[in-house]
Design a protein around this motif. Structure first.
Motif, PDB file in Angstrom:
ATOM      1  N   PRO A  83      -2.654   5.277  -0.144  1.00  0.00           N
ATOM      2  CA  PRO A  83      -2.306   4.143   0.731  1.00  0.00           C
ATOM      3  C   PRO A  83      -3.481   3.633   1.556  1.00  0.00           C
ATOM      4  O   PRO A  83      -3.331   2.682   2.316  1.00  0.00           O
ATOM      5  N   GLY A  84      -4.642   4.278   1.420  1.00  0.00           N
ATOM      6  CA  GLY A  84      -5.817   3.846   2.171  1.00  0.00           C
ATOM      7  C   GLY A  84      -6.135   4.770   3.331  1.00  0.00           C
ATOM      8  O   GLY A  84      -5.383   5.699   3.652  1.00  0.00           O
ATOM      9  N   GLU A 143       0.813  -1.226   0.000  1.00  0.00           N
ATOM     10  CA  GLU A 143       0.000   0.000   0.000  1.00  0.00           C
ATOM     11  C   GLU A 143       0.841   1.268   0.000  1.00  0.00           C
ATOM     12  O   GLU A 143       0.410   2.317  -0.471  1.00  0.00           O
ATOM     13  N   ARG A 157      -1.047   2.498   7.756  1.00  0.00           N
ATOM     14  CA  ARG A 157      -0.528   1.259   7.165  1.00  0.00           C
ATOM     15  C   ARG A 157       0.690   0.742   7.937  1.00  0.00           C
ATOM     16  O   ARG A 157       0.855  -0.467   8.117  1.00  0.00           O
TER      17      ARG A 157
END
Length: 259
Positions: free
Chosen positions: A178-179, A172, A186
């Motif tokens: 990366p979310g 990620e 992460r």
């Protein structure tokens, strides 16, 4: 400069004019997006010289309430600056709620935030970042360079340097998004629990290239901030090198008074 009754010095005329313009902005007489009257208009209004008006406008610009556009004059900014809260912006609850630090602080100020990713990939660690990460200069690290916008205006650039042995197994971190919660979320997902974030700040003027990237006037003030993200194991797993338009941010720090 004159002297007032009782021996006190009188306030210079340009300061009085600047204060009046600033009060007009804060009172909403001059609204966000409005142009500040031109030099010739202000000369006529106040009955002073152009030099006095130019000195007054230096004071007005220093207030952070207007921005000057080359060839167009000064315009009232659409929102007050983002407030940087060191005691709040990296709270784990923000990451659990899916918000990275910049998005969290922008939302708190009512601003519309956007992040543009400029580069993600391997890079030789610069000397300062390498020293902070505890590796040799030139060691391969993952670099993530971003340009941050606030209400459509570029306000900050940031480059994160992360140790390769930490990131190689976290796919990620190689993605543009990366979310939820950003790269810190992460890293925590993969066992890197944070103990503290250490920031070093230095105020200076922008270089020509930096001023161009952030759409600033030549020689405009910027804040150079370097942050170390330290884990409970004492390791620095990210160094973030950030350059911020000084007039877009207010820094607020909470310092405990006890051990």
């Amino acid at each position: 400069m004159g002297t007032a009754v009782g021996g006190e010095r009188s306030v210079p005329r340009y300061v009085q004019i600047a204060d009046e313009i600033v009060q007009q902005i804060r009172a909403g007489v001059l609204k966000p997006g409005d142009m500040v009257p031109s030099e010739s208009e202000l000369v006529e209004r106040y009955g002073v010289s152009g030099g006095t008006i130019r000195k007054a406008m230096v004071e007005v610009r220093a207030s952070g309430l207007v921005e000057t556009r080359h060839g167009k004059g000064s315009i009232v900014k659409d929102r007050p600056p983002v407030r940087h809260r060191s005691s709040d912006r990296f709270r784990r609850s923000h990451r659990r709620g899916g918000k990275a630090a910049y998005l969290a602080e922008s939302a708190q100020s009512g601003a519309t935030a956007k992040v543009s990713v400029l580069y993600i990939g391997p890079m030789e660690a610069p000397e300062d970042a390498a020293q902070r990460l505890g590796v040799s200069a030139g060691t391969q690290v993952l670099a993530r360079r971003r340009l941050y916008f606030r209400n459509g205006t570029p306000v900050e650039t940031a480059t994160s340097y992360l140790p390769w042995d930490v990131v190689k197994d976290i796919p990620e971190l190689f993605a543009e998004n990366p979310g939820g919660g950003g790269i810190y979320a992460r890293l925590e997902d993969h066992g890197h629990e944070f103990a503290e974030f250490v920031e070093t700040l230095q105020a200076r003027t922008a270089s020509k290239a930096e001023a161009s990237e952030l759409a600033l006037s030549p020689g405009a003030p910027v804040v150079h901030l370097i942050r170390e993200a330290r884990t409970t194991e004492g390791r620095v797993v990210e160094v973030c090198d950030t350059l911020m338009a000084a007039d877009q941010f207010i820094f607020e720090y909470r310092i405990p008074a006890v051990d």
